[in-house]
Design an enzyme around this catalytic site. Structure first.
Site, mmCIF file in Angstrom:
data_model
loop_
_atom_site.group_PDB
_atom_site.id
_atom_site.type_symbol
_atom_site.label_atom_id
_atom_site.label_comp_id
_atom_site.label_asym_id
_atom_site.label_seq_id
_atom_site.Cartn_x
_atom_site.Cartn_y
_atom_site.Cartn_z
ATOM 1 N N ASP A 67 -36.591 -14.618 -4.483
ATOM 2 C CA ASP A 67 -35.839 -15.371 -5.522
ATOM 3 C C ASP A 67 -35.058 -14.248 -5.884
ATOM 4 O O ASP A 67 -35.545 -13.224 -6.463
ATOM 5 C CB ASP A 67 -36.523 -16.637 -5.962
ATOM 6 C CG ASP A 67 -37.883 -15.983 -6.782
ATOM 7 O OD1 ASP A 67 -38.164 -15.170 -6.694
ATOM 8 O OD2 ASP A 67 -37.908 -17.640 -7.125
ATOM 9 N N ASP A 136 -43.353 -28.028 -12.225
ATOM 10 C CA ASP A 136 -43.021 -29.162 -11.059
ATOM 11 C C ASP A 136 -42.643 -28.643 -9.684
ATOM 12 O O ASP A 136 -41.986 -29.836 -8.868
ATOM 13 C CB ASP A 136 -40.963 -29.016 -11.605
ATOM 14 C CG ASP A 136 -40.987 -27.938 -11.323
ATOM 15 O OD1 ASP A 136 -41.036 -26.813 -9.861
ATOM 16 O OD2 ASP A 136 -38.977 -27.986 -11.655
ATOM 17 N N HIS A 138 -42.552 -26.651 -7.308
ATOM 18 C CA HIS A 138 -41.461 -25.375 -6.926
ATOM 19 C C HIS A 138 -41.809 -24.249 -5.952
ATOM 20 O O HIS A 138 -43.003 -23.779 -6.426
ATOM 21 C CB HIS A 138 -39.726 -24.969 -7.434
ATOM 22 C CG HIS A 138 -40.532 -24.570 -9.010
ATOM 23 N ND1 HIS A 138 -39.643 -24.747 -10.412
ATOM 24 C CD2 HIS A 138 -41.276 -23.092 -8.697
ATOM 25 C CE1 HIS A 138 -40.155 -23.299 -11.195
ATOM 26 N NE2 HIS A 138 -41.063 -22.522 -9.547
ATOM 27 N N GLU A 143 -36.049 -26.142 -6.152
ATOM 28 C CA GLU A 143 -36.516 -27.073 -7.895
ATOM 29 C C GLU A 143 -37.105 -28.837 -6.437
ATOM 30 O O GLU A 143 -36.166 -29.028 -5.328
ATOM 31 C CB GLU A 143 -35.366 -27.208 -8.722
ATOM 32 C CG GLU A 143 -35.746 -26.066 -8.984
ATOM 33 C CD GLU A 143 -36.186 -25.519 -10.300
ATOM 34 O OE1 GLU A 143 -37.734 -25.976 -10.308
ATOM 35 O OE2 GLU A 143 -36.230 -25.264 -11.157
HETATM 36 P P1 PGA Z 1 -45.798 -18.678 -12.912
HETATM 37 O O1 PGA Z 1 -44.220 -19.115 -12.022
HETATM 38 O O2 PGA Z 1 -45.989 -18.177 -11.683
HETATM 39 O O3 PGA Z 1 -45.176 -17.431 -14.050
HETATM 40 O O4 PGA Z 1 -46.443 -19.670 -13.912
HETATM 41 C C1 PGA Z 1 -44.791 -19.515 -10.893
HETATM 42 C C2 PGA Z 1 -43.453 -20.271 -10.825
HETATM 43 O O5 PGA Z 1 -42.300 -20.818 -11.179
HETATM 44 O O6 PGA Z 1 -43.046 -19.875 -8.981
#
Ligand code: PGA
Length: 261
Positions: A67, A136, A138, A143
């Site tokens: 992404d 959440d 994702h 999302e």
């Molecule tokens: P993080 O992010 O590894 O910094 O917790 C994970 C994500 O948002 O996919």
């Protein structure tokens, strides 16, 4: 899916780096889908150590992004292109030519999404996609309520994700873009092997809903249940909400030694 509970983040990084090394021994020009955020860093560190020790040859390996933020200027240190170049491409000594990512800097976002889907297909598809998970649920920047069949497209970040990511922008939530380009859930499911790493108590609920809840767009990571080869690696804290933890531990302990991840 296989759930592997490891003692800590470093052990998770080592386990996944070994799976990547095994893949590269079988397929030297494998296309590795890499993720950003804090969680995958131990994987990249463990893999870089293997490169330095000569345990793995990455000279033909290729990497691609999951992404990207929309609208950050080219070269912004927190664009995911910059992060992947800094955290993966440089430490592994890969050529920047071995790197694919969507262009989040241009005017025509739709064209950038289509171009990225085409580039992934032309590259032969992703062999192993590393994933983090949002609080959440994702994956990528899909999302909650993203279509489980979605392809690469523009998404709007939830406030929670912008709050979570503000730490990369000096704590300033206003500096976190609202929009992103992300591989869709359908795009992610096209990878030949999915490996999701989650560490820390903050991910425990999302992990439990992903692994033990129903497949539902409200928990995008639950789509991994639809994939024939999905591996979820969690530390003890991230595993703390799993009812089946004793079963996952027993399965791992009894796993035949010839079977990799
Ligand atoms: P993080 O992010 O590894 O910094 O917790 C994970 C994500 O948002 O996919």
């Amino acid at each position: 899916m296989e759930v592997v509970i490891v003692p800590d983040a470093a052990a998770g990084g080592e386990l996944i780096a070994e799976a990547v090394a095994a893949l590269l021994r079988r397929t030297p020009d494998a296309l590795l889908g890499v993720a950003t955020g804090s969680t995958p860093l131990p994987v990249y560190q463990a893999l870089a150590a293997k490169v330095r020790s000569g345990a793995v040859d990455v000279s033909r390996a290729r990497v691609c992004q999951l992404d990207e933020y929309v609208g950050l200027p080219a070269g912004h240190p927190e664009s995911y292109r910059s992060v992947v170049l800094r955290e993966v491409v440089a430490p592994l000594g890969l050529s920047p030519d071995a790197f694919l990512g969507p262009d989040g800097t241009g005017e025509d976002v739709l064209a950038a999404c289509e171009a990225y889907e085409a580039a992934l297909a032309a590259a032969g598809g992703v062999d192993l996609q590393l994933l983090g998970i949002g609080t959440d649920g994702h994956i990528g920047f899909n999302e909650p309520c993203s279509s489980l069949a979605s392809r690469t497209r523009i998404k709007t970040l939830t406030e929670q994700t912008r709050v979570d990511n503000a730490r990369f922008f000096g704590g300033d939530i206003e500096a976190v873009p609202h929009h992103v380009i992300t591989q869709g859930i359908g795009t992610i499911l096209d990878a030949r092997h999915l490996v999701l790493l989650a560490t820390g108590e903050g991910k425990a609920e999302a992990v439990a809903r992903t692994v033990e809840g129903p497949v539902a767009a409200i928990v995008p990571a639950s789509a991994l249940q639809l994939h024939p080869h999905a591996t979820v690696v969690v530390d003890e804290a991230a595993a703390s909400g799993l009812e089946l933890a004793p079963y996952f531990r027993a399965t791992r302990a009894a796993k035949p030694s010839w079977q990799g991840l």
